[in-house]
Write a protein that holds these residues in place. Structure first.
Motif, PDB file in Angstrom:
ATOM      1  N   HIS A 712     -13.225   5.736 -13.637  1.00 54.03           N
ATOM      2  CA  HIS A 712     -13.151   7.086 -13.072  1.00 54.03           C
ATOM      3  C   HIS A 712     -14.304   7.338 -12.106  1.00 54.03           C
ATOM      4  CE1 HIS A 712     -12.576  11.414 -12.806  1.00 54.03           C
ATOM      5  NE2 HIS A 712     -13.871  11.550 -13.074  1.00 54.03           N
ATOM      6  N   GLN A 713     -15.509   6.903 -12.488  1.00 51.84           N
ATOM      7  CA  GLN A 713     -16.685   7.131 -11.650  1.00 51.84           C
ATOM      8  C   GLN A 713     -16.572   6.407 -10.313  1.00 51.84           C
ATOM      9  OE1 GLN A 713     -18.151   9.866 -13.013  1.00 51.84           O
ATOM     10  NE2 GLN A 713     -20.147   8.936 -12.618  1.00 51.84           N
ATOM     11  N   LYS A 714     -16.083   5.176 -10.350  1.00 52.70           N
ATOM     12  CA  LYS A 714     -16.026   4.363  -9.135  1.00 52.70           C
ATOM     13  C   LYS A 714     -14.692   4.463  -8.402  1.00 52.70           C
ATOM     14  CE  LYS A 714     -19.577   1.181 -10.778  1.00 52.70           C
ATOM     15  NZ  LYS A 714     -19.942  -0.190 -11.159  1.00 52.70           N
ATOM     16  N   LYS A 715     -13.798   5.295  -8.968  1.00 49.11           N
ATOM     17  CA  LYS A 715     -12.507   5.577  -8.324  1.00 49.11           C
ATOM     18  C   LYS A 715     -11.706   4.311  -8.046  1.00 49.11           C
ATOM     19  CE  LYS A 715     -14.307   9.808  -6.258  1.00 49.11           C
ATOM     20  NZ  LYS A 715     -14.521  10.593  -5.034  1.00 49.11           N
ATOM     21  N   ARG A 716     -11.816   3.348  -8.927  1.00 48.97           N
ATOM     22  CA  ARG A 716     -11.051   2.113  -8.859  1.00 48.97           C
ATOM     23  C   ARG A 716     -11.081   1.454 -10.228  1.00 48.97           C
ATOM     24  NH1 ARG A 716     -14.413  -2.304  -8.808  1.00 48.97           N
ATOM     25  NH2 ARG A 716     -16.613  -1.909  -8.283  1.00 48.97           N
ATOM     26  N   PRO A 717     -10.134   0.602 -10.545  1.00 50.04           N
ATOM     27  CA  PRO A 717     -10.132  -0.058 -11.858  1.00 50.04           C
ATOM     28  C   PRO A 717     -11.374  -0.937 -12.042  1.00 50.04           C
ATOM     29  CG  PRO A 717      -7.984  -0.265 -10.802  1.00 50.04           C
ATOM     30  CD  PRO A 717      -8.915   0.272  -9.760  1.00 50.04           C
ATOM     31  N   VAL A 718     -12.063  -0.757 -13.129  1.00 52.40           N
ATOM     32  CA  VAL A 718     -13.225  -1.577 -13.478  1.00 52.40           C
ATOM     33  C   VAL A 718     -12.948  -2.201 -14.843  1.00 52.40           C
ATOM     34  CG1 VAL A 718     -15.686  -1.598 -14.033  1.00 52.40           C
ATOM     35  CG2 VAL A 718     -14.843  -0.136 -12.199  1.00 52.40           C
ATOM     36  N   GLY A 719     -12.905  -3.530 -14.898  1.00 58.07           N
ATOM     37  CA  GLY A 719     -12.660  -4.216 -16.163  1.00 58.07           C
ATOM     38  C   GLY A 719     -11.254  -4.062 -16.687  1.00 58.07           C
ATOM     39  N   CYS A 720     -10.315  -3.727 -15.812  1.00 58.96           N
ATOM     40  CA  CYS A 720      -8.927  -3.548 -16.238  1.00 58.96           C
ATOM     41  C   CYS A 720      -8.006  -3.677 -15.025  1.00 58.96           C
ATOM     42  CB  CYS A 720      -8.721  -2.189 -16.893  1.00 58.96           C
ATOM     43  SG  CYS A 720      -9.038  -0.784 -15.788  1.00 58.96           S
TER      44      CYS A 720
END
Length: 962
Positions: A712-720
């Motif tokens: 949510h913070q980086k506005k892109r999938p992180v680790g998924c």
């Protein structure tokens, strides 16, 4: 630690080659004084000194014994021996303080023979002494008294010693003051009400009670602080300077205190160099194993060579850290849906210098883009991967002709320059290296992150050290394995004893396994030895430290623990208790602040503090054995153990009862693979209370914090693979337990913003209006408001040359932070300084402002009603900091539809405090919000509408939805 180069012999190899009577100088240093007398029997000059040492009863000391390891009595006698070797004057006065200290009856006789030698040569000896044997041997006796302090100072007796049966005195004094318990009497530390406490030794004592009832004040600020202060008194001034203690304990009397070790939960604390292996002591044995195997293969490595914290082993590029700080591209490009000129680049001060669309650097980038026919007006996601790479990390070595139109506040102009485009991240990396030691580089620090060192590839060690292998693995590969897997691998070598390496291992592996066993028992087998301590939770850090102590084989130590069950399931709590009982069996004492029912039931002795929090607490409600507790049904602890509190009578399960009426929208993640997550899909429902549970290390934090929140913070999938449904929330808030940074100027009132309202109240007082004071003047950081002596801290710092800084209450403002002019202004007879000394509960009754009362009610609801408004933020526990963060967010809320993420919100809370927290969570959901928390507390989990349980085990055995 023993020096790995000389193996403790102190001298270099060429010096050690020189022998006298077939002994090197290092071997001579290992001789005792008695042995040296025989060895140097023909060396008259040397013999004089060592015979003197022998004559005063120090024949057992070795010549090379470090002076820092001597007792006070031994050091004193060596000083006397040194004086005796000097040229005799026959008229020297020796003044000696209690020379009998630490001496056996026979040693005192030897000392008296020495005194005879001194006086026979015409010298004089004056002793301050209590020992009857020395008094009876003296020629003249002065006794002062009759009492101490003001009642003393008179000569009670003067003359030849009176006859006395000193042998009887020695026998009786030998057995006095022995106690099997710790007594703390008249304790008034912080909010404690002149209490008397008994803590049995060689048992497990649990101290429990409501949050703010005085548990930490008793256990940490009194018991541990006083024991630590007593112990430090025996150290040299220099060694005391390394402890940096500030003893705030206030008590009339203490008995039975011994050395104490405190283990607090400190999440994210510790040095970058501290790992699970170094903290527990396992890595020391592993280093020895690889050093011996290296020697077997003809490599000249010591155990120290395999230490990444020593210059002989540390990677040169990263200094043994295994990581380097580099610019984080996600901290530079913060909005991938925007263009470079319309919000894609962070407004961070450091980033903005290079990313300013009116600056020379972006002017260079625009020339490059024009030549390559790039459209920089496109959103960041609309640019190709190659274009993004060049923008961040630069292109080739082309120097571009740039005409830069600059704008300042006063003028506009044009400038020509010739420059290469190096890339935004490279510019920031270069500046970070230039300003590495600068103090004001917070903006740069904020955009840096750790990346694996390219030289050592994260191993922390020099590459040549990785050529030594055991079972086909180098030391980095072995210590990267989960501890449980590493243990199994080492165990297999017991059954194979064919190669020289495996024979070497047989002598070392049992010690490694001995240190690993308690770590496995505490449910930490999923961690690797290389895991940084900074990345551990507070509970994990405490348990690793505790496991290391179990293998240390200490005796007579009081271990002070801070909620050691946090993060543990029932089976792991049982393993923890077994380990603690093992420490007790070795002759140690355990004192733990704890709320867990299972832990309390297993304890030997219980102390309940209360009856309430803050100024309404600080008393001993009960102290005694578990059996005695059964006769006190009025205590909260008895009710907790008997499970008599009827939860259904509490309005805590309203959310579950109204579950069908809730309007829910799904949100969650797909294909989560962060850390140990096994490509899982997780769906939550909004408008609910949601619990994420599972054993420690099962993947809870990875899912909630590292995947859901970071995406949510980086506005892109992180680790998924993807994130869905997050757009429905107006905001997503992560309320964790990271402690507040800063100094004592940050307080409960200032952090939450309540101080601003309070300042307005006092500015409206009649005294303030008469004096012309404004609202801003009632800040303890303002020039007109703060106390000039302490600068608004309420305490004054005293810097001692050889000791840590000591903070004491300011004697000018008496801890009130303000100057006398401001303190004249009062509301209902109280100054603002006195108001800040009120607890939240007291302030709620005192103030009449409805807006202020509403905010104070929120603080009470989140469980920090016991805190003073002026309580320093840097002294808060992790749980208190988390609840203050929650309160601050709720104070600024005007409507619902937020997602609140919590990391173990029950930390530090008593059972009744947990019930209050559940009520608050229900109110948040009722207002249209969603609450999602990571938790082990069964009461809090039972209050949830939905539960996601991860597991089934820890580490590689976890990461799945159970």
């Amino acid at each position: 630690m023993l020096c790995g180069e000389c193996n403790g012999q102190r001298f270099n190899p060429s010096t050690l080659e020189v022998n006298y009577k077939d002994k090197s100088i290092a071997e001579i240093y290992e001789l005792s004084v008695d042995q040296a007398v025989s060895f140097f029997e023909h060396e008259r000059k040397i013999l004089v000194g060592i015979k003197t040492l022998q004559s005063i009863g120090l024949g057992y000391l070795t010549l090379g014994q470090s002076s820092t390891t001597l007792s006070g009595g031994e050091a004193q006698r060596i000083k006397m021996a040194n004086q005796l070797q000097k040229k005799e004057t026959g008229s020297t006065l020796y003044v000696i303080t209690e020379p009998s200290t630490g001496l056996h009856y026979q040693d005192v006789k030897t000392l008296l023979d020495l005194f005879n030698q001194i006086t026979e040569k015409g010298n004089t000896v004056i002793c301050i002494e209590q020992d009857e044997q020395i008094i009876q041997h003296s020629d003249w006796h002065l006794e002062l008294g009759p009492e101490s302090g003001k009642e003393g100072g008179n000569i009670v007796y003067e003359g030849v010693p009176k006859p006395s049966n000193f042998e009887t005195s020695v026998v009786t004094s030998n057995s006095s003051n022995r106690t099997n318990e710790i007594l703390l009497n008249g304790v008034e530390t912080h909010n404690l009400k002149n209490i008397n406490v008994r803590i049995p030794k060689n048992q497990i004592t649990v101290v429990t009670g409501l949050s703010g009832s005085g548990k930490s004040s008793l256990v940490y600020d009194t018991l541990f602080a006083e024991a630590n202060a007593r112990f430090s008194e025996s150290l040299t001034t220099y060694n005391r300077s390394l402890i940096h203690q500030n003893n705030e304990a206030i008590l009339a009397e203490s008995k039975g205190l011994g050395p104490s070790i405190a283990m607090r939960r400190k999440s994210g604390s510790g040095s970058n160099r501290s790992t699970v292996g170094t903290l527990s002591g396992m890595y020391d044995s592993i280093r020895l194993l690889y050093a011996r195997i290296g020697e077997q293969n003809g490599l000249n490595y010591s155990a120290q060579s395999f230490s990444f914290n020593h210059h002989s082993g540390a990677c040169v590029s990263c200094g043994g850290l295994g990581v380097q700080l580099k610019c984080d591209p996600d901290a530079v490009i913060v909005d991938r849906e925007a263009s470079l000129f319309e919000g894609a680049i962070s407004d961070n001060k450091a980033v903005n210098y290079y990313g300013d669309k009116h600056g020379q650097f972006i002017a260079t980038l625009q020339v490059l883009a024009h030549q390559n026919k790039w459209d920089l007006s496109l959103p960041w996601n609309g640019l190709t991967a190659e274009q993004q790479q060049v923008i961040l990390y630069g292109g080739d070595d082309t120097e571009w002709e740039v005409e830069w139109t600059y704008k300042t506040k006063s003028k506009t102009g044009t400038q020509q320059l010739k420059a290469k485009w190096l890339g935004l991240c490279n510019y920031l990396d270069d500046e970070f290296q230039r300003r590495l030691t600068a103090k004001n580089k917070q903006a740069l620090d904020a955009v840096m992150h750790e990346v694996k060192c390219p030289s050592c590839e994260g191993s922390r060690l020099k590459k040549e050290l990785l050529e030594t292998k055991f079972l086909g693995l180098n030391i980095h590969e072995l210590t990267e394995l989960p501890i449980a897997e590493c243990s199994n691998l080492l165990q297999e070598t017991i059954y194979f004893n064919t190669s020289p390496e495996e024979k070497i291992a047989q002598a070392i592996i049992p010690e490694v396994q001995r240190k690993i066993r308690p770590i496995l028992d505490l449910g930490l087998g999923h961690l690797s030895m290389n895991r940084s301590v900074k990345s551990l939770s507070g509970g994990e850090t405490q348990r690793i430290t505790l496991a290391g102590q179990f293998s240390a084989d200490l005796f007579g130590v009081t271990y002070v623990l801070d909620e050691p069950t946090i993060g543990l399931d029932a089976q792991q709590v049982e393993a923890l208790m077994n380990l603690l009982h093992g420490l007790v069996a070795k002759g140690n004492t355990i004192v733990a602040v704890e709320h867990d029912r299972q832990f309390i039931q297993s304890a030997d002795y219980i102390i309940e503090m209360g009856p309430n929090a803050g100024n309404a607490g600080g008393q001993v409600v009960f102290q005694g054995t578990r059996a005695a507790l059964s006769k006190h049904p009025e205590t909260l602890t008895h009710q907790l153990l008997a499970n008599t509190t009827d939860l259904q009578n509490e309005s805590t399960f309203a959310s579950r009862k109204n579950h069908d009426a809730l309007v829910s929208t799904p949100f969650g993640v797909t294909g989560a693979v962060q850390n140990n997550l096994k490509n899982i899909d997780v769906t939550f429902n909004s408008g609910q209370i949601i619990a994420v549970s599972g054993v420690s290390g099962s993947g809870k934090s990875s899912l909630v914090r590292d995947v859901l929140f970071e995406s949510h913070q980086k506005k892109r999938p992180v680790g998924c693979s993807s994130v869905f449904g997050m757009e429905q929330f107006d905001e997503v808030l992560l309320i964790d337990q990271k402690p507040f940074t800063g100094n004592s100027l940050s307080t409960t009132a200032s952090f939450t913003g309540i101080l601003d309202t309070i300042r307005g109240e006092f500015a409206n007082s009649s005294e303030a209006k008469k004096a012309g004071f404004k609202k801003a003047d009632f800040s303890y950081q303002s020039k007109k408001g703060k106390c000039g002596a302490c600068g608004g801290h309420g305490k004054q710092k005293t810097s001692l040359d050889f000791m840590g800084d000591v903070w004491t209450e300011c004697d000018v403002c008496n801890g009130k932070r303000y100057n006398s002019e401001i303190l004249v202004c009062k509301i209902n007879g109280k100054s603002i300084g006195e108001a800040l000394q009120m607890t939240v509960n007291e302030a709620f009754v005192f103030f009449e402002n409805n807006g202020l009362k509403s905010d104070l009610q929120l603080l009470k609801d989140v469980g920090v009603g016991h805190l003073q408004l002026g309580h320093s933020g840097n002294l808060l526990s992790g749980g208190e900091a988390q609840r203050l963060k929650l309160a601050k967010e709720l104070m600024s809320k005007t409507h619902g539809n937020s997602l609140y993420l919590f990391d173990e919100p029950s930390t530090g809370l008593h059972y009744l405090d947990v019930l209050r927290l559940i009520k608050l969570f229900n109110q948040l959901v009722k207002d249209g919000n969603t609450v999602l928390f990571i938790e082990h507390n069964s009461t809090l989990i039972d209050s949830a509408n939905g539960v996601i349980k991860l597991g089934p085990g820890s580490g590689i055995l976890g990461g799945e939805i159970v």
